[in-house]
Design a protein around this motif. Structure first.
Motif, PDB file in Angstrom:
ATOM      1  N   GLY A   1      51.577  40.527  47.096  1.00 43.09           N
ATOM      2  CA  GLY A   1      52.374  41.027  47.770  1.00 43.09           C
ATOM      3  C   GLY A   1      51.875  42.628  47.721  1.00 43.09           C
ATOM      4  O   GLY A   1      51.869  43.330  48.761  1.00 43.09           O
ATOM      5  N   LYS A   2      51.677  43.330  46.546  1.00 45.53           N
ATOM      6  CA  LYS A   2      51.651  44.514  46.242  1.00 45.53           C
ATOM      7  C   LYS A   2      50.243  44.853  46.962  1.00 45.53           C
ATOM      8  O   LYS A   2      49.872  45.974  47.356  1.00 45.53           O
ATOM      9  CB  LYS A   2      51.474  44.802  44.692  1.00 45.53           C
ATOM     10  CG  LYS A   2      52.433  45.717  44.188  1.00 45.53           C
ATOM     11  CD  LYS A   2      52.175  45.970  42.739  1.00 45.53           C
ATOM     12  CE  LYS A   2      53.109  47.029  42.402  1.00 45.53           C
ATOM     13  NZ  LYS A   2      53.384  47.241  40.944  1.00 45.53           N
ATOM     14  N   ILE A   3      49.180  44.010  46.569  1.00 38.31           N
ATOM     15  CA  ILE A   3      47.506  44.336  47.315  1.00 38.31           C
ATOM     16  C   ILE A   3      47.604  44.166  48.761  1.00 38.31           C
ATOM     17  O   ILE A   3      47.120  45.259  49.435  1.00 38.31           O
ATOM     18  CB  ILE A   3      46.732  43.256  46.628  1.00 38.31           C
ATOM     19  CG1 ILE A   3      46.614  43.287  45.120  1.00 38.31           C
ATOM     20  CG2 ILE A   3      45.263  43.567  47.323  1.00 38.31           C
ATOM     21  CD1 ILE A   3      45.680  42.408  44.793  1.00 38.31           C
ATOM     22  N   GLU A   4      48.678  43.456  49.317  1.00 40.62           N
ATOM     23  CA  GLU A   4      48.572  43.327  50.626  1.00 40.62           C
ATOM     24  C   GLU A   4      49.299  44.796  51.286  1.00 40.62           C
ATOM     25  O   GLU A   4      48.630  45.397  52.130  1.00 40.62           O
ATOM     26  CB  GLU A   4      49.326  42.043  51.169  1.00 40.62           C
ATOM     27  CG  GLU A   4      48.680  40.862  51.163  1.00 40.62           C
ATOM     28  CD  GLU A   4      49.466  39.625  51.407  1.00 40.62           C
ATOM     29  OE1 GLU A   4      48.836  38.703  51.682  1.00 40.62           O
ATOM     30  OE2 GLU A   4      50.658  39.598  51.286  1.00 40.62           O
ATOM     31  N   ALA A   5      50.288  45.112  50.578  1.00 39.84           N
ATOM     32  CA  ALA A   5      51.073  46.416  51.008  1.00 39.84           C
ATOM     33  C   ALA A   5      50.042  47.728  50.781  1.00 39.84           C
ATOM     34  O   ALA A   5      49.942  48.470  51.839  1.00 39.84           O
ATOM     35  CB  ALA A   5      52.505  46.537  49.989  1.00 39.84           C
ATOM     36  N   THR A   6      49.272  47.739  49.883  1.00 35.50           N
ATOM     37  CA  THR A   6      48.241  48.527  49.645  1.00 35.50           C
ATOM     38  C   THR A   6      47.155  48.557  50.899  1.00 35.50           C
ATOM     39  O   THR A   6      46.766  49.696  51.192  1.00 35.50           O
ATOM     40  CB  THR A   6      47.546  48.532  48.230  1.00 35.50           C
ATOM     41  OG1 THR A   6      48.830  48.452  47.011  1.00 35.50           O
ATOM     42  CG2 THR A   6      46.697  49.774  47.978  1.00 35.50           C
ATOM     43  N   THR A   7      46.856  47.507  50.964  1.00 35.81           N
ATOM     44  CA  THR A   7      45.630  47.475  51.923  1.00 35.81           C
ATOM     45  C   THR A   7      46.158  47.873  53.125  1.00 35.81           C
ATOM     46  O   THR A   7      45.477  48.691  53.930  1.00 35.81           O
ATOM     47  CB  THR A   7      45.279  45.790  52.055  1.00 35.81           C
ATOM     48  OG1 THR A   7      44.852  45.327  50.859  1.00 35.81           O
ATOM     49  CG2 THR A   7      44.405  45.708  53.052  1.00 35.81           C
ATOM     50  N   HIS A   8      47.425  47.566  53.926  1.00 35.86           N
ATOM     51  CA  HIS A   8      47.842  47.825  55.000  1.00 35.86           C
ATOM     52  C   HIS A   8      48.206  49.312  55.224  1.00 35.86           C
ATOM     53  O   HIS A   8      48.037  50.023  55.975  1.00 35.86           O
ATOM     54  CB  HIS A   8      49.112  46.966  55.586  1.00 35.86           C
ATOM     55  CG  HIS A   8      48.468  45.490  55.976  1.00 35.86           C
ATOM     56  ND1 HIS A   8      47.885  45.428  56.944  1.00 35.86           N
ATOM     57  CD2 HIS A   8      48.319  44.328  55.128  1.00 35.86           C
ATOM     58  CE1 HIS A   8      47.226  44.396  57.217  1.00 35.86           C
ATOM     59  NE2 HIS A   8      47.548  43.577  55.997  1.00 35.86           N
ATOM     60  N   ARG A   9      48.842  49.942  53.996  1.00 35.94           N
ATOM     61  CA  ARG A   9      49.060  51.296  53.781  1.00 35.94           C
ATOM     62  C   ARG A   9      47.704  52.189  53.982  1.00 35.94           C
ATOM     63  O   ARG A   9      47.680  53.038  54.724  1.00 35.94           O
ATOM     64  CB  ARG A   9      49.599  51.584  52.699  1.00 35.94           C
ATOM     65  CG  ARG A   9      50.169  53.093  52.354  1.00 35.94           C
ATOM     66  CD  ARG A   9      50.693  53.408  50.997  1.00 35.94           C
ATOM     67  NE  ARG A   9      50.323  52.886  49.780  1.00 35.94           N
ATOM     68  CZ  ARG A   9      49.168  53.568  49.312  1.00 35.94           C
ATOM     69  NH1 ARG A   9      48.556  54.551  49.748  1.00 35.94           N
ATOM     70  NH2 ARG A   9      48.703  52.853  48.200  1.00 35.94           N
ATOM     71  N   LEU A  10      46.651  51.748  53.284  1.00 38.05           N
ATOM     72  CA  LEU A  10      45.571  52.652  53.336  1.00 38.05           C
ATOM     73  C   LEU A  10      44.833  52.406  54.865  1.00 38.05           C
ATOM     74  O   LEU A  10      44.602  53.168  55.413  1.00 38.05           O
ATOM     75  CB  LEU A  10      44.355  51.772  52.418  1.00 38.05           C
ATOM     76  CG  LEU A  10      44.760  52.294  51.076  1.00 38.05           C
ATOM     77  CD1 LEU A  10      43.822  51.501  50.166  1.00 38.05           C
ATOM     78  CD2 LEU A  10      44.419  53.754  50.804  1.00 38.05           C
ATOM     79  N   LEU A  11      44.984  50.917  55.510  1.00 35.86           N
ATOM     80  CA  LEU A  11      44.352  50.828  56.798  1.00 35.86           C
ATOM     81  C   LEU A  11      45.157  51.637  57.916  1.00 35.86           C
ATOM     82  O   LEU A  11      44.546  52.291  58.935  1.00 35.86           O
ATOM     83  CB  LEU A  11      44.365  49.223  57.184  1.00 35.86           C
ATOM     84  CG  LEU A  11      43.355  48.621  56.312  1.00 35.86           C
ATOM     85  CD1 LEU A  11      43.385  47.170  56.647  1.00 35.86           C
ATOM     86  CD2 LEU A  11      41.895  48.878  56.529  1.00 35.86           C
ATOM     87  N   ASP A  12      46.516  51.780  57.837  1.00 32.05           N
ATOM     88  CA  ASP A  12      47.197  52.736  58.670  1.00 32.05           C
ATOM     89  C   ASP A  12      46.797  54.110  58.678  1.00 32.05           C
ATOM     90  O   ASP A  12      46.966  54.773  59.690  1.00 32.05           O
ATOM     91  CB  ASP A  12      48.628  52.591  58.198  1.00 32.05           C
ATOM     92  CG  ASP A  12      49.436  51.147  58.306  1.00 32.05           C
ATOM     93  OD1 ASP A  12      48.824  50.742  59.301  1.00 32.05           O
ATOM     94  OD2 ASP A  12      50.537  50.965  57.798  1.00 32.05           O
ATOM     95  N   GLN A  13      46.250  54.538  57.668  1.00 33.52           N
ATOM     96  CA  GLN A  13      45.852  56.090  57.391  1.00 33.52           C
ATOM     97  C   GLN A  13      44.549  56.120  58.236  1.00 33.52           C
ATOM     98  O   GLN A  13      44.278  57.438  58.283  1.00 33.52           O
ATOM     99  CB  GLN A  13      45.923  56.445  56.219  1.00 33.52           C
ATOM    100  CG  GLN A  13      47.394  56.467  55.292  1.00 33.52           C
ATOM    101  CD  GLN A  13      47.208  56.627  53.918  1.00 33.52           C
ATOM    102  OE1 GLN A  13      46.049  56.722  53.345  1.00 33.52           O
ATOM    103  NE2 GLN A  13      48.433  56.550  53.216  1.00 33.52           N
ATOM    104  N   LEU A  14      43.797  55.323  58.578  1.00 30.40           N
ATOM    105  CA  LEU A  14      42.485  55.295  59.126  1.00 30.40           C
ATOM    106  C   LEU A  14      42.488  55.696  60.558  1.00 30.40           C
ATOM    107  O   LEU A  14      43.403  55.178  61.193  1.00 30.40           O
ATOM    108  CB  LEU A  14      41.821  54.091  58.800  1.00 30.40           C
ATOM    109  CG  LEU A  14      41.605  54.057  57.482  1.00 30.40           C
ATOM    110  CD1 LEU A  14      40.583  52.262  57.408  1.00 30.40           C
ATOM    111  CD2 LEU A  14      40.756  54.866  56.443  1.00 30.40           C
ATOM    112  N   GLY A  15      41.681  56.519  61.123  1.00 31.12           N
ATOM    113  CA  GLY A  15      41.482  56.870  62.548  1.00 31.12           C
ATOM    114  C   GLY A  15      40.438  55.630  62.847  1.00 31.12           C
ATOM    115  O   GLY A  15      40.061  54.690  62.263  1.00 31.12           O
ATOM    116  N   SER A  16      39.712  56.002  63.853  1.00 28.67           N
ATOM    117  CA  SER A  16      38.710  55.094  64.490  1.00 28.67           C
ATOM    118  C   SER A  16      37.233  55.249  63.908  1.00 28.67           C
ATOM    119  O   SER A  16      36.568  54.314  63.835  1.00 28.67           O
ATOM    120  CB  SER A  16      38.639  54.953  65.853  1.00 28.67           C
ATOM    121  OG  SER A  16      38.421  56.260  66.295  1.00 28.67           O
TER     122      SER A  16
END
Ligand code: HEM
Length: 414
Positions: free
Chosen positions: A132-147
């Motif tokens: 769960g922690k790794i999934e949360a980190t992954t999506h948090r990092l991806l949320d911060q990316l542009g295109s």
């Protein structure tokens, strides 16, 4: 101020490189693996080596194994050790190897004892807790990316460093410093050739050592559920010494960070070069675990392993005399046509009958394999679900390293 040993380290690195160049010019294929051209594309040299037989002997007397079956057999052999015979020189050791003194560079009985103390941190129960922690980190990092972004600095690097920081219990305030210095120390695994790099390495090493010392002191009085707490408990029970505790933390930092970063980076480049495979993963994100295995087989982040034969060792493909130094060419074993049909084809739907050797084999088999598989599965699935496309916007910069196969920069548009 550089010490005598620092200067000797630089001299050794430069002398080794010059020696390799001369041997390579004389036709030695082992020496040819220490060149820019090889790092860019190692497979032609590995195929030439394979063509000379499964057990290749270089002009310097170093042996190299290219077949999957000989590599697996030799990695499991009790007399193939990470340390040379007593009194023999360890020709693989660089002056600035932060892994020195850690259990990956130890043989039994110390290796067995220290691996046993550390292993509970990687049990399936721990992996389930981490998901769960790794999934949360992954999506948090991806949320911060542009295109458009750099895959290495913006996603492939931050994900594993956050995961290993969580595992070790590094406070958020120290994570950036930890990541920066971890990279400097990892770079030194290939040896350092300039005084500036040695100074940078010494400063980084001292800083990380200070951070670990502080964390150990904190966990001794206030234990948590992180790996450092597990290790200080073992120290209190006299199963490990304080020095061993430090080298184990350093091992987990380097092993846990450098490898997984490059698995994600290598996958990015491979998917951009094989759009049909990317489309397949996008259509079926459940293929993520298979994609992890194929990326690891096709471009192994740890491309070579080393051992010393402590007695004459007979393999299916030849004999290793007692005392010799041996290279395990993982890039060749993982593209061995005897076990992987059409080995140079990148295919995430490949039927797997034998395991690739990207995690090694035998008693030193990667302790973090379940963790990196979990990170890879979560990262690849999330990328497939969220990126419309995966295209390079510039030439990725390859790391010219013998110990790690990967890139330092991968500019992408998604
Ligand atoms: C894709 C990611 C990874 C790859 C390709 C990889 C590869 C390897 C390989 C090839 C070895 C064997 C070294 C040898 O036999 O000399 C190894 C050992 C090890 N790895 Fe990994 N690794 C990865 C991720 C991780 C992670 C995430 C961790 C921990 C956080 C980790 C911790 C270790 C440790 C502690 C050892 C030493 C095991 C021993 O000596 O008993 N690795 N790894």
């Amino acid at each position: 101020m550089l010490s005598f040993s620092d200067v000797r380290g630089i001299a050794t690195t430069l002398a080794t490189r010059a020696g390799s160049k001369l041997l390579a010019e004389a036709g030695d294929l082992v020496a040819a693996t220490d060149s820019k051209r090889y790092h860019h594309n190692p497979y032609p040299v590995l195929e030439r080596m394979r063509a000379k037989g499964p057990v290749y002997k270089g002009l310097s007397g170093i042996y190299a194994l290219t077949s999957h079956s000989d590599c697996s057999q030799a990695l499991k052999h009790p007399q193939m050790k990470v340390r040379p015979l007593p009194g023999k020189r360890d020709m693989f050791m660089t002056q600035t190897n932060a892994l020195e003194g850690s259990f990956v560079l130890m043989d039994a009985p110390d290796h067995t004892r220290l691996r046993r103390v550390t292993a509970p941190a990687f049990r399936p129960k721990m992996m389930r807790q981490l998901r769960g922690k790794i999934e949360a980190t992954t999506h948090r990092l991806l949320d911060q990316l542009g295109s458009e972004f750099d895959m290495m600095t913006d996603f492939a690097g931050p994900l594993p460093i956050t995961v290993i920081s969580d595992l070790l219990g590094i406070p958020d305030a120290d994570t950036a410093r930890f990541a920066r210095y971890g990279m400097v120390i990892a770079e030194a695994l290939d040896g350092l050739s300039t005084p500036a790099k040695v100074r940078e390495y010494n400063a980084a090493y001292a800083d990380i050592e200070q951070l670990f010392t502080r964390l150990m002191a904190e966990r001794r009085t206030d234990p948590g559920d992180d790996v450092i707490s597990v290790l200080v408990t073992a120290e209190a029970e006299e199963k490990v010494t304080t020095d061993e505790l430090m080298t184990t933390c350093m091992l987990l930092l380097l092993a846990g960070f450098e490898t997984t970063v490059n698995m994600i980076g290598n996958a990015t480049v491979l998917f951009s070069e094989h759009p049909d495979q990317w489309d397949l993963l996008k259509a079926q994100p459940d293929l993520a675990p298979d994609a992890v295995e194929e990326v690891l087989r096709y471009e192994s982040p740890v491309p070579v392993l080393t051992r010393f034969a402590h007695e004459r060792v007979e393999l299916g493909g030849g004999v290793l005399p007692a005392g010799v130094a041996v290279l395990f060419m993982i890039g060749a074993a993982n593209r061995d046509p005897a076990v992987f049909p059409e080995p140079h084809r990148f295919d995430i739907t490949r039927t797997r009958t034998v395991e690739h050797l990207a995690f090694g084999g035998g008693v030193h088999y990667c302790l973090g394999a379940p963790l990196s598989r979990l990170e890879g599965e979560i990262a690849f699935r999330a990328m497939a679900e969220r990126f419309a496309t995966i295209k390079l916007t510039g030439e990725p910069v390859r790391r010219l390293s013998s110990t790690i196969r990967g890139f330092s920069t991968i500019p992408v548009r998604v």
